[in-house]
Design a protein around this motif. Structure first.
Motif, PDB file in Angstrom:
ATOM      1  N   ILE A   1       4.878  -9.619   7.532  1.00 59.12           N
ATOM      2  CA  ILE A   1       3.751  -9.851   8.783  1.00 59.12           C
ATOM      3  C   ILE A   1       2.420  -9.716   8.157  1.00 59.12           C
ATOM      4  N   GLY A   2       2.054  -9.662   6.796  1.00 59.96           N
ATOM      5  CA  GLY A   2       0.742  -9.933   6.286  1.00 59.96           C
ATOM      6  C   GLY A   2       0.791  -9.491   4.912  1.00 59.96           C
ATOM      7  N   PHE A   3      -0.457  -9.078   4.278  1.00 52.98           N
ATOM      8  CA  PHE A   3      -0.649  -8.689   2.880  1.00 52.98           C
ATOM      9  C   PHE A   3      -1.806  -7.781   2.801  1.00 52.98           C
ATOM     10  N   VAL A   4      -1.642  -6.832   1.663  1.00 53.72           N
ATOM     11  CA  VAL A   4      -2.760  -6.209   1.333  1.00 53.72           C
ATOM     12  C   VAL A   4      -2.760  -6.819  -0.380  1.00 53.72           C
ATOM     13  N   GLN A   5      -4.201  -6.348  -0.849  1.00 59.59           N
ATOM     14  CA  GLN A   5      -4.396  -6.818  -2.081  1.00 59.59           C
ATOM     15  C   GLN A   5      -5.599  -5.996  -2.443  1.00 59.59           C
TER      16      GLN A   5
ATOM     17  N   TYR B   1      -7.109  -6.941   3.132  1.00 60.57           N
ATOM     18  CA  TYR B   1      -5.759  -6.778   4.009  1.00 60.57           C
ATOM     19  C   TYR B   1      -5.861  -7.879   5.164  1.00 60.57           C
ATOM     20  N   LEU B   2      -4.764  -8.336   5.494  1.00 59.71           N
ATOM     21  CA  LEU B   2      -4.638  -9.239   6.775  1.00 59.71           C
ATOM     22  C   LEU B   2      -3.108  -9.072   7.319  1.00 59.71           C
ATOM     23  N   LEU B   3      -3.254  -8.775   8.754  1.00 61.07           N
ATOM     24  CA  LEU B   3      -1.820  -8.720   9.283  1.00 61.07           C
ATOM     25  C   LEU B   3      -1.743  -9.827  10.460  1.00 61.07           C
ATOM     26  N   ALA B   4      -0.503 -10.168  10.696  1.00 58.07           N
ATOM     27  CA  ALA B   4      -0.360 -11.153  11.884  1.00 58.07           C
ATOM     28  C   ALA B   4      -0.848 -10.518  13.102  1.00 58.07           C
ATOM     29  N   ARG B   5      -1.602 -11.153  14.186  1.00 58.56           N
ATOM     30  CA  ARG B   5      -2.323 -10.534  15.155  1.00 58.56           C
ATOM     31  C   ARG B   5      -1.130 -10.031  16.120  1.00 58.56           C
ATOM     32  N   ASN B   6      -0.011 -10.427  16.305  1.00 63.18           N
ATOM     33  CA  ASN B   6       0.886  -9.849  17.163  1.00 63.18           C
ATOM     34  C   ASN B   6       1.631  -8.321  16.453  1.00 63.18           C
ATOM     35  N   LYS B   7       0.980  -8.090  15.243  1.00 64.55           N
ATOM     36  CA  LYS B   7       1.549  -6.784  14.821  1.00 64.55           C
ATOM     37  C   LYS B   7       0.572  -5.900  14.553  1.00 64.55           C
ATOM     38  N   TRP B   8      -0.691  -6.326  15.237  1.00 63.59           N
ATOM     39  CA  TRP B   8      -2.069  -5.143  15.339  1.00 63.59           C
ATOM     40  C   TRP B   8      -1.741  -4.071  16.336  1.00 63.59           C
TER      41      TRP B   8
ATOM     42  N   ALA C   1      10.568  -5.402  -9.478  1.00 63.11           N
ATOM     43  CA  ALA C   1      11.271  -4.339  -8.684  1.00 63.11           C
ATOM     44  C   ALA C   1      10.487  -3.136  -9.026  1.00 63.11           C
ATOM     45  N   ASP C   2       9.794  -2.798  -9.970  1.00 61.88           N
ATOM     46  CA  ASP C   2       8.940  -1.549 -10.398  1.00 61.88           C
ATOM     47  C   ASP C   2       7.672  -1.578  -9.442  1.00 61.88           C
ATOM     48  N   LEU C   3       7.268  -2.622  -8.917  1.00 55.42           N
ATOM     49  CA  LEU C   3       6.162  -2.913  -8.103  1.00 55.42           C
ATOM     50  C   LEU C   3       6.234  -2.684  -6.858  1.00 55.42           C
ATOM     51  N   ILE C   4       7.421  -2.662  -6.324  1.00 51.81           N
ATOM     52  CA  ILE C   4       7.746  -2.345  -5.038  1.00 51.81           C
ATOM     53  C   ILE C   4       7.178  -1.109  -4.318  1.00 51.81           C
ATOM     54  N   LEU C   5       6.588  -1.078  -3.483  1.00 48.46           N
ATOM     55  CA  LEU C   5       6.126   0.160  -2.748  1.00 48.46           C
ATOM     56  C   LEU C   5       6.690   0.500  -1.379  1.00 48.46           C
ATOM     57  N   GLN C   6       7.168   1.855  -1.160  1.00 51.01           N
ATOM     58  CA  GLN C   6       7.854   1.929   0.144  1.00 51.01           C
ATOM     59  C   GLN C   6       7.271   3.146   0.916  1.00 51.01           C
ATOM     60  N   ALA C   7       6.928   3.169   2.264  1.00 50.19           N
ATOM     61  CA  ALA C   7       6.455   3.991   3.039  1.00 50.19           C
ATOM     62  C   ALA C   7       7.267   4.581   3.949  1.00 50.19           C
ATOM     63  N   ASP C   8       7.860   5.601   3.667  1.00 49.07           N
ATOM     64  CA  ASP C   8       8.617   6.336   4.682  1.00 49.07           C
ATOM     65  C   ASP C   8       9.793   5.536   5.275  1.00 49.07           C
ATOM     66  N   GLY C   9      10.396   4.753   4.623  1.00 50.80           N
ATOM     67  CA  GLY C   9      11.731   4.011   5.044  1.00 50.80           C
ATOM     68  C   GLY C   9      10.792   2.932   6.178  1.00 50.80           C
ATOM     69  N   GLU C  10       9.742   2.924   6.551  1.00 50.89           N
ATOM     70  CA  GLU C  10       9.352   1.926   7.798  1.00 50.89           C
ATOM     71  C   GLU C  10       8.432   0.841   7.060  1.00 50.89           C
ATOM     72  N   LEU C  11       7.994   0.782   5.907  1.00 49.48           N
ATOM     73  CA  LEU C  11       7.253  -0.127   5.491  1.00 49.48           C
ATOM     74  C   LEU C  11       7.587  -0.647   4.085  1.00 49.48           C
ATOM     75  N   VAL C  12       7.512  -1.778   3.733  1.00 49.00           N
ATOM     76  CA  VAL C  12       7.889  -2.164   2.281  1.00 49.00           C
ATOM     77  C   VAL C  12       6.763  -2.878   1.804  1.00 49.00           C
ATOM     78  N   LEU C  13       6.088  -2.663   0.480  1.00 48.50           N
ATOM     79  CA  LEU C  13       5.372  -3.643  -0.051  1.00 48.50           C
ATOM     80  C   LEU C  13       5.654  -4.323  -0.861  1.00 48.50           C
ATOM     81  N   GLU C  14       6.153  -5.794  -0.767  1.00 47.60           N
ATOM     82  CA  GLU C  14       6.595  -6.367  -2.230  1.00 47.60           C
ATOM     83  C   GLU C  14       5.827  -7.041  -2.946  1.00 47.60           C
ATOM     84  N   PRO C  15       5.702  -7.223  -4.180  1.00 40.94           N
ATOM     85  CA  PRO C  15       4.612  -8.076  -4.829  1.00 40.94           C
ATOM     86  C   PRO C  15       4.829  -9.389  -4.543  1.00 40.94           C
ATOM     87  N   LEU C  16       3.470 -10.005  -4.310  1.00 38.28           N
ATOM     88  CA  LEU C  16       3.527 -11.311  -3.966  1.00 38.28           C
ATOM     89  C   LEU C  16       3.971 -12.363  -4.759  1.00 38.28           C
TER      90      LEU C  16
END
Length: 186
Positions: free
Chosen positions: A83-87, A99-106, A4-19
């Motif tokens: 929708i993808g990952f960052v690493q 980084y990699l995102l699903a093409r329909n989210k580009w 839970a300490d590794l979850i990152l959030q951007a302005d309520g629009e996006l969450v990065l969950e640890p893989l």
């Protein structure tokens, strides 16, 4: 450190969950898109089970000898599905990112926001000062993203191994990525 300490959030629009291995089911269909692998060094996962095992291995968040941090996040829009990952692989004060995102989210700014969030965390939490990324010379979307994030083309490859069709981009982290000038479109 708790997950839970590794979850990152951007302005309520996006969450990065640890893989975690549990993300394999949501990520498998995305990663099976052969077109996504056009500019990558590896093929799509052989099976859902193979991806799950890979994610289990990455859950260690460190190399066996402890010299590297393996930081992997799943990108999840608010109230949405992955929708993808960052690493990032962090060694001392250098991080190699991908980084990699699903093409329909580009084209929606997700990659820019996710990478900025990751870079800010790498600088603040891990003391990263130098960031590197590689991009295939024909992958203009990725190159434009790196430029928006403040990366510049580097002729000095140092200890980074690249192919003849790849280019190395470097950013010296003197300020958080969110302070970089640039549009949020991917």
């Amino acid at each position: 450190m708790r997950i839970a300490d590794l979850i990152l959030q951007a302005d309520g629009e996006l969450v990065l969950e640890p893989l975690e291995a549990r993300h394999a089911e949501a990520m498998y269909p995305i990663l099976c898109d052969a077109e996504l692998h056009r500019y990558l060094d590896q093929p799509p996962p052989a099976s859902l089970d193979a991806l799950r095992k890979r994610y289990e291995y990455l859950e260690r968040r460190a190399s066996p000898d402890g010299s590297q941090h393996w930081l992997n996040w799943i990108v999840v829009p608010a109230n949405g599905e992955p929708i993808g990952f960052v690493q990032a692989t962090v060694e001392e004060t250098t991080a190699s990112i991908a980084y990699l995102l699903a093409r329909n989210k580009w084209g929606r700014g997700h990659a820019t926001r996710a990478c900025r969030l990751m870079i800010d965390d790498l600088v603040a939490r891990y003391g990263v000062r130098r960031l590197t990324a590689t991009a295939e010379v024909e992958n203009m979307r990725s190159i434009r993203l790196l430029e928006r994030l403040g990366f510049t083309l580097s002729a000095d490859h140092g200890d980074v191994t690249i192919t003849q069709t790849e280019r190395l981009f470097v950013r010296i982290a003197e300020e958080p990525a969110s302070a970089s000038d640039g549009r949020d479109a991917d």
